[in-house]
Design a protein around this motif. Structure first.
Motif, mmCIF file in Angstrom:
data_model
loop_
_atom_site.group_PDB
_atom_site.id
_atom_site.type_symbol
_atom_site.label_atom_id
_atom_site.label_comp_id
_atom_site.label_asym_id
_atom_site.label_seq_id
_atom_site.Cartn_x
_atom_site.Cartn_y
_atom_site.Cartn_z
ATOM 1 N N GLN A 92 0.835 -1.207 0.000
ATOM 2 C CA GLN A 92 0.000 0.000 0.000
ATOM 3 C C GLN A 92 0.872 1.261 0.000
ATOM 4 O O GLN A 92 0.606 2.225 -0.731
ATOM 5 C CB GLN A 92 -0.910 0.026 1.231
ATOM 6 C CG GLN A 92 -2.043 -0.982 1.207
ATOM 7 C CD GLN A 92 -2.815 -1.007 2.522
ATOM 8 O OE1 GLN A 92 -2.415 -0.367 3.499
ATOM 9 N NE2 GLN A 92 -3.903 -1.756 2.552
ATOM 10 N N SER B 131 -15.636 -0.521 -7.391
ATOM 11 C CA SER B 131 -15.756 0.548 -6.393
ATOM 12 C C SER B 131 -16.021 -0.014 -5.004
ATOM 13 O O SER B 131 -15.462 0.468 -4.001
ATOM 14 C CB SER B 131 -16.874 1.515 -6.780
ATOM 15 O OG SER B 131 -16.527 2.228 -7.954
ATOM 16 N N PRO C 102 -9.416 -1.289 1.903
ATOM 17 C CA PRO C 102 -8.008 -1.235 1.474
ATOM 18 C C PRO C 102 -7.254 -2.548 1.672
ATOM 19 O O PRO C 102 -6.415 -2.907 0.843
ATOM 20 C CB PRO C 102 -7.409 -0.125 2.348
ATOM 21 C CG PRO C 102 -8.571 0.687 2.811
ATOM 22 C CD PRO C 102 -9.721 -0.270 2.921
ATOM 23 N N ARG D 221 -12.592 8.713 -8.130
ATOM 24 C CA ARG D 221 -11.787 8.117 -9.199
ATOM 25 C C ARG D 221 -11.064 9.200 -9.990
ATOM 26 O O ARG D 221 -11.630 10.246 -10.275
ATOM 27 C CB ARG D 221 -12.654 7.354 -10.196
ATOM 28 C CG ARG D 221 -13.180 6.022 -9.729
ATOM 29 C CD ARG D 221 -13.654 5.201 -10.912
ATOM 30 N NE ARG D 221 -14.408 4.045 -10.473
ATOM 31 C CZ ARG D 221 -14.335 2.838 -11.049
ATOM 32 N NH1 ARG D 221 -13.558 2.652 -12.102
ATOM 33 N NH2 ARG D 221 -15.065 1.844 -10.595
ATOM 34 N N MET E 34 -9.069 6.401 -6.565
ATOM 35 C CA MET E 34 -8.697 5.242 -7.377
ATOM 36 C C MET E 34 -8.127 5.731 -8.708
ATOM 37 O O MET E 34 -8.775 6.489 -9.429
ATOM 38 C CB MET E 34 -9.913 4.351 -7.641
ATOM 39 C CG MET E 34 -9.583 3.076 -8.429
ATOM 40 S SD MET E 34 -11.054 2.315 -9.184
ATOM 41 C CE MET E 34 -12.098 2.096 -7.774
ATOM 42 N N TYR F 109 -12.829 -1.368 -3.539
ATOM 43 C CA TYR F 109 -11.832 -0.335 -3.241
ATOM 44 C C TYR F 109 -12.086 0.309 -1.871
ATOM 45 O O TYR F 109 -11.161 0.877 -1.280
ATOM 46 C CB TYR F 109 -11.839 0.732 -4.338
ATOM 47 C CG TYR F 109 -10.604 1.615 -4.317
ATOM 48 C CD1 TYR F 109 -9.375 1.127 -4.771
ATOM 49 C CD2 TYR F 109 -10.667 2.924 -3.847
ATOM 50 C CE1 TYR F 109 -8.242 1.924 -4.754
ATOM 51 C CE2 TYR F 109 -9.541 3.738 -3.829
ATOM 52 C CZ TYR F 109 -8.322 3.228 -4.285
ATOM 53 O OH TYR F 109 -7.202 4.031 -4.270
ATOM 54 N N CYS G 13 -4.181 -7.318 -4.898
ATOM 55 C CA CYS G 13 -3.021 -6.786 -5.629
ATOM 56 C C CYS G 13 -1.816 -7.710 -5.462
ATOM 57 O O CYS G 13 -1.114 -8.022 -6.434
ATOM 58 C CB CYS G 13 -2.668 -5.385 -5.127
ATOM 59 S SG CYS G 13 -3.892 -4.124 -5.538
ATOM 60 N N ASP H 41 -7.652 4.897 -12.212
ATOM 61 C CA ASP H 41 -8.298 4.001 -13.180
ATOM 62 C C ASP H 41 -7.703 4.344 -14.547
ATOM 63 O O ASP H 41 -7.911 5.450 -15.048
ATOM 64 C CB ASP H 41 -9.806 4.255 -13.116
ATOM 65 C CG ASP H 41 -10.614 3.496 -14.157
ATOM 66 O OD1 ASP H 41 -10.030 2.938 -15.099
ATOM 67 O OD2 ASP H 41 -11.866 3.489 -14.037
ATOM 68 N N TRP I 77 -8.435 -5.055 -0.986
ATOM 69 C CA TRP I 77 -7.893 -4.621 -2.281
ATOM 70 C C TRP I 77 -6.404 -4.964 -2.376
ATOM 71 O O TRP I 77 -5.950 -5.536 -3.373
ATOM 72 C CB TRP I 77 -8.124 -3.120 -2.458
ATOM 73 C CG TRP I 77 -7.659 -2.584 -3.790
ATOM 74 C CD1 TRP I 77 -6.392 -2.209 -4.128
ATOM 75 C CD2 TRP I 77 -8.451 -2.392 -4.967
ATOM 76 N NE1 TRP I 77 -6.336 -1.789 -5.434
ATOM 77 C CE2 TRP I 77 -7.590 -1.884 -5.969
ATOM 78 C CE3 TRP I 77 -9.801 -2.593 -5.258
ATOM 79 C CZ2 TRP I 77 -8.040 -1.582 -7.257
ATOM 80 C CZ3 TRP I 77 -10.256 -2.275 -6.539
ATOM 81 C CH2 TRP I 77 -9.378 -1.783 -7.528
ATOM 82 N N ASP J 201 -4.161 1.749 -10.025
ATOM 83 C CA ASP J 201 -4.959 0.826 -9.200
ATOM 84 C C ASP J 201 -5.756 -0.140 -10.068
ATOM 85 O O ASP J 201 -5.822 -1.334 -9.775
ATOM 86 C CB ASP J 201 -5.939 1.617 -8.314
ATOM 87 C CG ASP J 201 -5.245 2.442 -7.263
ATOM 88 O OD1 ASP J 201 -4.424 1.887 -6.526
ATOM 89 O OD2 ASP J 201 -5.511 3.669 -7.190
ATOM 90 N N LEU J 202 -6.394 0.404 -11.127
ATOM 91 C CA LEU J 202 -7.274 -0.404 -11.974
ATOM 92 C C LEU J 202 -6.828 -0.297 -13.415
ATOM 93 O O LEU J 202 -6.712 0.800 -13.970
ATOM 94 C CB LEU J 202 -8.727 0.075 -11.848
ATOM 95 C CG LEU J 202 -9.762 -0.747 -12.627
ATOM 96 C CD1 LEU J 202 -9.914 -2.142 -12.020
ATOM 97 C CD2 LEU J 202 -11.117 -0.026 -12.661
#
Length: 855
Positions: free
Chosen positions: A538, A791, A797, A604, A565, A794, A804, A567, A800, A664-665
């Motif tokens: 993180q 969403s 944390p 985002r 986020m 996310y 990852c 994206d 998520w 992130d995405l």
């Protein structure tokens, strides 16, 4: 002069690499740096610019390459292994300095030396021009492959063209793409070495005559010379340095001698440019065939120069079968593997036949056997508009002998087809190299298939689709020829270089073996609940996001929230990649926020980047629309920081190295069955981004590796798409049924995002409603629902970050080292040695008389 910031230096951690000899110490680097500043650049510190300092550092680092480069070529000459020749019209290399320091293991010493000299090494690295000699994925793949071939110890060479102007620089003016020339060589190139002694004559035009011995002779040609420029390609930690040889077109000294004799000296000199235009500029097209004569000249220029070079090296090999009068080519396929990167180099097949039959005097049958055994072909696309078909009239004018050879190849091949499928004239028509309608053309993919011993796709789904769609007839006739080689990326550039903090975090837990064997990342899986590791991941991601946010504000004057986020969709702008679907999602989020500003909303920052081919009208309109939508959203006080839209201008390799670690995405949303593989998806996965995507290209295999629960898959499968088209796809049905979709398209069409011109984006809306070839509207609802799941996740944390980590752990399959190992064993017939050569200081480099034969 810039002052180096110690805190930044601390962050640029050097990955400790076992076995790399640290031959340079800081004092030596400083001394070498000053020597190059004085004696190479002829400057002192009083008048030197930052660019001078960059070149002094580049030459300092290159000095460490040269001994290894020479030693590697000596090693190949002594051992005489089978050599691999990778032919590609594109190499998207990016920058070289940092990559070289990483692969040689001298990054920390160079960091410290520059710090002691009061210089910021990151500023110097940013001065280097990207070598943008490619459009996108195909060229970047070639660059990753060169890195892997050197790191695996293969005797391999990359051949291409040294374009004076690479892929254009993209500027956004009034929201629209404007192309500017990429004059990447204007300040010189510290990494290349010109080799005028190996200049090669290349013939064009002319006519074909029969000699008294019955051979064909190509006469009355126009000659252009191919001048080689060599760039060293260092392997990682093994002291192996391979060569990328790029050809530059040079006019002969006697060019237009008639003009000289007539006294028109100026015209004669000016007309030299006509010949040298061949290597002037890269065609900026991706997945679209343009039948321009200059492009055909480029393709032949590259393969003709390369094959002459290959044969020269074969004849001079230490243990090759040599005869003082005539060379035996019996061992040629045992010593030479030629890989055609897409159909662009497919003229290598008739050119090799011409050399073997017309010049070396082999029989047609023997030459054909050698050619087929030596050549292999990689296909990179299923899109019909991308498949090359050259007009016969153009070939007849430019390459008359090659057209004769292609006709002969086709005649003998049609005899084979007729024997195998008696009376099936439709099949013969489909498989012929010569297409009769709408004009007489040569199908270059068919030529590549017939002339190669192996054909491969670049992801499993792509390879299977090749067999049942575009190459179905060929697969039925030659099933043993078809293979799959799923693409990969080099972990050196795409983690160690661009995300050193993440590489350090991984090294602390599982050591550094993953750098040369990415499968070791699986050791992270049992650590998926290690809270210290998750917090570290993180922390690394947040640092990368803060750096990117700073870059965005400085470059694009848009303030983004680094806690939102990130994206991201970055790739060439093309309808099949469906940036428009992403844009529809952006508009939907905007409309929801406008309707209910206080709704629960996960902030985002949506980034889209990529270049559109200059002549691709709709693609350029899509860029304009994204910028127009961004302008409205970014300046709406009701939206505030909740939603931001950034178009990443002039997306290129060096920008990717900033964007990918901060993402992130990752958006991989092409229509199922259209993307051959993708490699951007792999880079994001390796750097700890989660993927939202369709079951297309390598996404299918990524899903298998990471598990259904750790990737966001939506939309139709290939079978669904086929069934939809069979029933008759009507995009208007989806438009009428979905109120949010209808609102978004109406806003595009009605000028909501273009108050200066109500009809500005009418063409885009009409494309969606009446020409939705890539079924955006059919996948819209599933995409929106999947984004809602993104969403929701996310908000947690830890959950998520755990996903990852599992994505990083599962990315081992997607190393270009694995891909190249498979090419080596299953196509080229060579074994990756992973040999570590002695460093120059360990074994003396003894100049030999034969050195001139090795290059």
């Amino acid at each position: 002069m810039a002052t180096f910031n110690q805190t930044d230096a601390d962050k640029r951690k050097q990955i400790s690499v076992r076995g790399i000899a640290q031959v340079e110490n800081v004092a030596t680097i400083k001394n070498t740096f000053n020597r190059h500043l004085h004696y190479t650049l002829v400057k002192d510190r009083n008048v030197s610019t930052q660019r001078d300092y960059y070149f002094a550092l580049a030459h300092t680092v290159r000095d460490q390459l040269v001994g290894r480069w020479i030693r590697t070529q000596q090693h190949y000459y002594e051992k005489d292994p089978k050599r691999v020749y990778y032919l590609s019209l594109e190499y998207y290399m990016g920058r070289t300095l940092t990559n070289t320091m990483v692969n040689l293991g001298i990054q920390s010493e160079c960091d410290e030396a520059m710090y002691q000299l009061g210089l910021d090494i990151e500023e110097l690295e940013d001065i280097e021009e990207d070598a943008g000699l490619g459009n996108g994925g195909l060229g970047r793949l070639a660059a990753c492959f060169l890195d892997s071939m050197a790191s695996l110890g293969l005797a391999a060479y990359g051949y291409g063209i040294r374009y004076e102007y690479g892929i254009f620089n993209q500027r956004i003016k009034d929201g629209q793409q404007v192309e500017e020339p990429d004059d990447w060589l204007r300040f010189g190139n510290a990494w290349e070495k010109a080799r005028p002694e190996y200049m090669i004559p290349i013939n064009f035009y002319g006519k074909v005559e029969r000699t008294d011995t019955g051979r064909s002779k190509w006469v009355n040609t126009q000659v252009v010379f191919a001048m080689p420029y060599d760039t060293p390609i260092p392997g990682y930690g093994n002291n192996c340095v391979n060569t990328m040889r790029l050809w530059s077109a040079k006019a002969p000294q006697s060019f237009h001698l008639k003009f000289f004799n007539d006294g028109d000296y100026i015209q004669a000199v000016c007309d030299r440019n006509i010949a040298e235009n061949i290597s002037r500029v890269l065609y900026p097209n991706d997945n679209f065939f343009e039948g321009k004569e200059l492009r055909l000249k480029q393709q032949y220029f590259m393969v003709a120069a390369t094959l002459q070079d290959i044969i020269r090296r074969f004849k001079s090999s230490k243990f090759g079968c040599r005869d003082p009068v005539r060379t035996s080519f019996d061992t040629f396929p045992d010593k030479v593997a030629i890989q055609l990167n897409d159909t662009h180099p497919s003229l290598a097949i008739p050119e090799l036949m011409r050399i073997l039959v017309d010049i070396e005097g082999l029989t047609w049958e023997k030459a054909w056997e050698i050619t087929q055994k030596s050549c292999a072909y990689t296909n990179h696309t299923l899109l019909p508009e991308a498949l090359e078909r050259w007009p016969v009239s153009m070939l007849e004018n430019l390459l008359p002998r090659h057209l004769q050879i292609i006709y002969e190849i086709n005649s003998k091949f049609m005899e084979q087809v007729a024997l195998r499928y008696p009376g099936d004239f439709d099949r013969m028509g489909r498989m012929s190299l010569v297409e009769e309608t709408p004009e007489k053309r040569i199908n270059m993919a068919h030529l590549a298939i017939v002339g190669s011993h192996v054909i491969n796709g670049v992801a499993r789904i792509h390879s299977e689709l090749l067999k049942i769609t575009v190459f179905k007839d060929f697969y039925e006739m030659f099933p043993g020829k078809f293979q799959n080689k799923t693409n990969g990326i080099t972990p050196r550039r795409w983690m160690v270089l661009c995300n050193p903090s993440l590489a350090d975090a991984v090294c602390e837990k599982i050591d550094d073996e993953f750098i040369t064997d990415l499968k070791h990342l699986r050791k992270l899986e049992p650590l998926a609940d290690d809270m210290a590791l998750l917090r570290n991941i993180q922390k690394v991601k947040q640092e990368n996001k803060m750096k990117l946010a700073t870059y965005i504000e400085k470059t694009y004057h848009v303030t983004v929230d680094p806690t939102s986020m990130f994206d991201v969709q970055v790739k060439r702008i093309h309808e099949y990649k469906r940036q428009l679907l992403n844009c529809l999602h952006i508009i939907t989020l905007y409309n929801r926020l406008k309707k209910n500003p206080n709704m629960p909303f996960v902030p985002r920052t949506i980034m889209i980047g990529g270049k559109a081919a200059p002549g691709y009208f709709i693609a350029k309109k899509i860029i304009h629309l994204i910028n127009a939508v961004g302008r409205v959203i970014n300046n709406d006080p009701i939206i505030g920081k909740k939603l931001k839209v950034v178009f990443l201008e002039n997306y290129r390799v060096s920008l990717a190295e900033k964007v990918i670690p901060a993402t992130d995405l990752s958006e991989q949303i092409s229509l199922a069955g259209t993307e051959a593989s993708g490699t951007g998806n792999m880079k994001f996965m390796l750097n700890g981004a989660l993927t939202i995507g369709t079951l297309d290209g390598a996404n299918v295999e990524m899903k298998e590796e990471v598990g259904d629960e750790n990737i966001f898959i939506f939309g139709m499968t290939v079978d669904d798409v086929t069934e939809l088209h069979k029933k008759g796809y009507k995009s208007m049905d989806y438009y009428e049924k979905n109120p949010e979709l209808k609102q978004a398209i109406d806003q595009i069409k009605g000028g909501y995002f273009s108050p200066w011109d109500q009809y500005c984006f009418k063409d885009v809306a009409d494309a969606l409603l009446y020409h939705d070839r890539f079924c955006l509207l059919a996948d819209y609802e599933a995409y929106i629902k999947c984004q809602e799941k993104v969403s929701e996740l996310y908000k947690d944390p830890v959950a998520w970050s755990r996903k990852c980590l599992l994505n990083i752990a599962a990315s081992g399959k997607f190393s270009s080292d694995r891909t190249i190992e498979q090419y080596a064993r299953e196509i080229w017939g060579v074994e990756p040695t992973r040999t570590k050569l002695p460093a120059p200081h360990e074994v003396p480099i003894i100049p030999k008389e034969e050195d001139k034969k090795k290059n």
